[in-house]
Design an enzyme around this catalytic site. Sequence first.
Site, PDB file in Angstrom:
ATOM      1  N   GLY A 118      -5.461   7.356   6.022  1.00  0.00           N
ATOM      2  CA  GLY A 118      -4.572   8.449   6.416  1.00  0.00           C
ATOM      3  C   GLY A 118      -3.567   8.831   5.346  1.00  0.00           C
TER       4      GLY A 118
ATOM      5  N   ARG B  21      -2.578   2.899  19.111  1.00  0.00           N
ATOM      6  CA  ARG B  21      -2.241   1.479  19.014  1.00  0.00           C
ATOM      7  C   ARG B  21      -1.596   0.921  20.281  1.00  0.00           C
ATOM      8  NH1 ARG B  21      -0.330   1.317  12.596  1.00  0.00           N
ATOM      9  NH2 ARG B  21      -2.466   1.040  11.788  1.00  0.00           N
TER      10      ARG B  21
ATOM     11  N   SER C 203       5.754  10.873   8.584  1.00  0.00           N
ATOM     12  CA  SER C 203       6.490  10.868   7.321  1.00  0.00           C
ATOM     13  C   SER C 203       5.557  11.126   6.141  1.00  0.00           C
ATOM     14  CB  SER C 203       7.193   9.518   7.126  1.00  0.00           C
ATOM     15  OG  SER C 203       6.248   8.473   7.025  1.00  0.00           O
TER      16      SER C 203
ATOM     17  N   LYS D 123       0.833  -1.204   0.000  1.00  0.00           N
ATOM     18  CA  LYS D 123       0.000   0.000   0.000  1.00  0.00           C
ATOM     19  C   LYS D 123       0.868   1.254   0.000  1.00  0.00           C
ATOM     20  CE  LYS D 123      -2.132   0.844   3.907  1.00  0.00           C
ATOM     21  NZ  LYS D 123      -1.694   2.117   4.501  1.00  0.00           N
ATOM     22  N   SER D 124       1.929   1.257   0.782  1.00  0.00           N
ATOM     23  CA  SER D 124       2.799   2.436   0.875  1.00  0.00           C
ATOM     24  C   SER D 124       3.430   2.777  -0.467  1.00  0.00           C
ATOM     25  CB  SER D 124       3.903   2.204   1.920  1.00  0.00           C
ATOM     26  OG  SER D 124       3.352   2.056   3.204  1.00  0.00           O
TER      27      SER D 124
ATOM     28  N   LYS E  45      -8.849  -2.664   4.646  1.00  0.00           N
ATOM     29  CA  LYS E  45      -8.113  -1.402   4.481  1.00  0.00           C
ATOM     30  C   LYS E  45      -6.773  -1.623   3.791  1.00  0.00           C
ATOM     31  CE  LYS E  45      -6.006   2.322   7.207  1.00  0.00           C
ATOM     32  NZ  LYS E  45      -6.466   3.465   6.402  1.00  0.00           N
TER      33      LYS E  45
ATOM     34  N   ASP F  90       4.994   0.062  11.962  1.00  0.00           N
ATOM     35  CA  ASP F  90       3.850  -0.763  11.572  1.00  0.00           C
ATOM     36  C   ASP F  90       4.002  -2.231  11.929  1.00  0.00           C
ATOM     37  OD1 ASP F  90       2.373   1.338  10.634  1.00  0.00           O
ATOM     38  OD2 ASP F  90       2.889   1.049   8.526  1.00  0.00           O
TER      39      ASP F  90
END
Length: 417
Positions: free
Chosen positions: A71, A323, A147, A23-24, A400, A292
């Site tokens: 986000g 978290r 970031s 995803k990043s 997600k 993560d």
Amino acid sequence: MNSLEIAYPGGPLRGHLRLTGSKSIANRALLIRALTPGGFEIDRLAAADDTVRMQQLLESDEEVLDCGPAGTTYRFLTGYLCRRQGSQLLTGSQRMKERPIGILVDALRTLGADIEYAEKDGYPPLRIGYSALDKSDRVSIAADTSSQYISSLLMLAPTLPTGLKLTLEGEIVSMPYIRMTLALMEHFGVRHHWEGQTIVVNPQVYQAKAFTVEADWSAASYYYSLAALAEEADLRVDGLFENSLQGDAVVNKLYEEFGVTTTFTREGIHLTKPAGTPPPPLFEHDFVECPDIAQTVMATCAGLGVQGLYSGLQTLFIKETDRVKAMKAELGKVGVSLYKIPPRMAGKTGIQYFAQEGKADFAAGTPTFSTYHDHRMAMALAPLALLHSVRFEDPEVVEKSYPDFWKDLAALGIAAV
């Protein structure tokens, strides 16, 4: 479905699966494509909701753009929309409206952005109009901030009239993600250089070229956790690169301490753990460059009864949920403690540490874990199913970032009961 209970019948863990794109990386590639004359093809785009939403919103001509809980999508579009003609309202889920955006807005306003807060100052939603962004070519931003703010500015930088000199003030906490952004920009022909803690990007044009998205190392972390918790493991996970741009690729080194060996193949990775491998008595790590995977490691340590000492968790407080608080609550359901300790007890000062103690205890039966609208809460805790059946509220939350997560677990024998 509102809840899902999964269990494993026991025995060695064996299997072969392929992960979809990161995803990043995918979201960065999509934004760069939107900024590139003529665009380009992207192979193996992530099937994650965040990436699908990013692609849809970049192609949308609607006035109201809803990022939902995404986000990365929200932060990247905040910068991008400043250069798009017209005016858009950029909004998101209720949780998104509670996540600060002021640092990025202030930086963009320094450059001349036309941005207004539609509700609460410092938070989404935003009303964004077109601007040449020619008021200045210099901006400073706190180096310990998200970031995603920094990457949003960097990817926009070569398209600005005079480029950008972006100064990062203080300790840089997310360097792997910044390096990932700069490496992708470089792949598409955009150069940069550093002057101390200032990243200088001159005006340039992105060069179109076909691109393949690497699989997601944070998704791979759940298979490392499974391998560590299994009595014996032999897993093949395709789609990952040995020379990765992702900071979470460090997971292959971290899990050596739990007896998991990684062999890189032409297709991806081969994970093995021999029977009888003892867990370490203590696991200590600074997650500042790979936040993560912190929840994954916490769950692994809980399942094995390994004492944990963690630092670099500061960015976890402002994710989809807090978290650290969420992991404390959920691990507490199986008798594992997670708590903040004074720096002096860790033998160091000026660093925030968290300690974890205890081994997951299922004497009370099948625990029901809350997921807090956070995909990583579900996926990080799922490997505990190797030890005992576990139940999850709102299991669909994994869509997600990893829609096929439960299906892939089922292929390994970790299935709904």
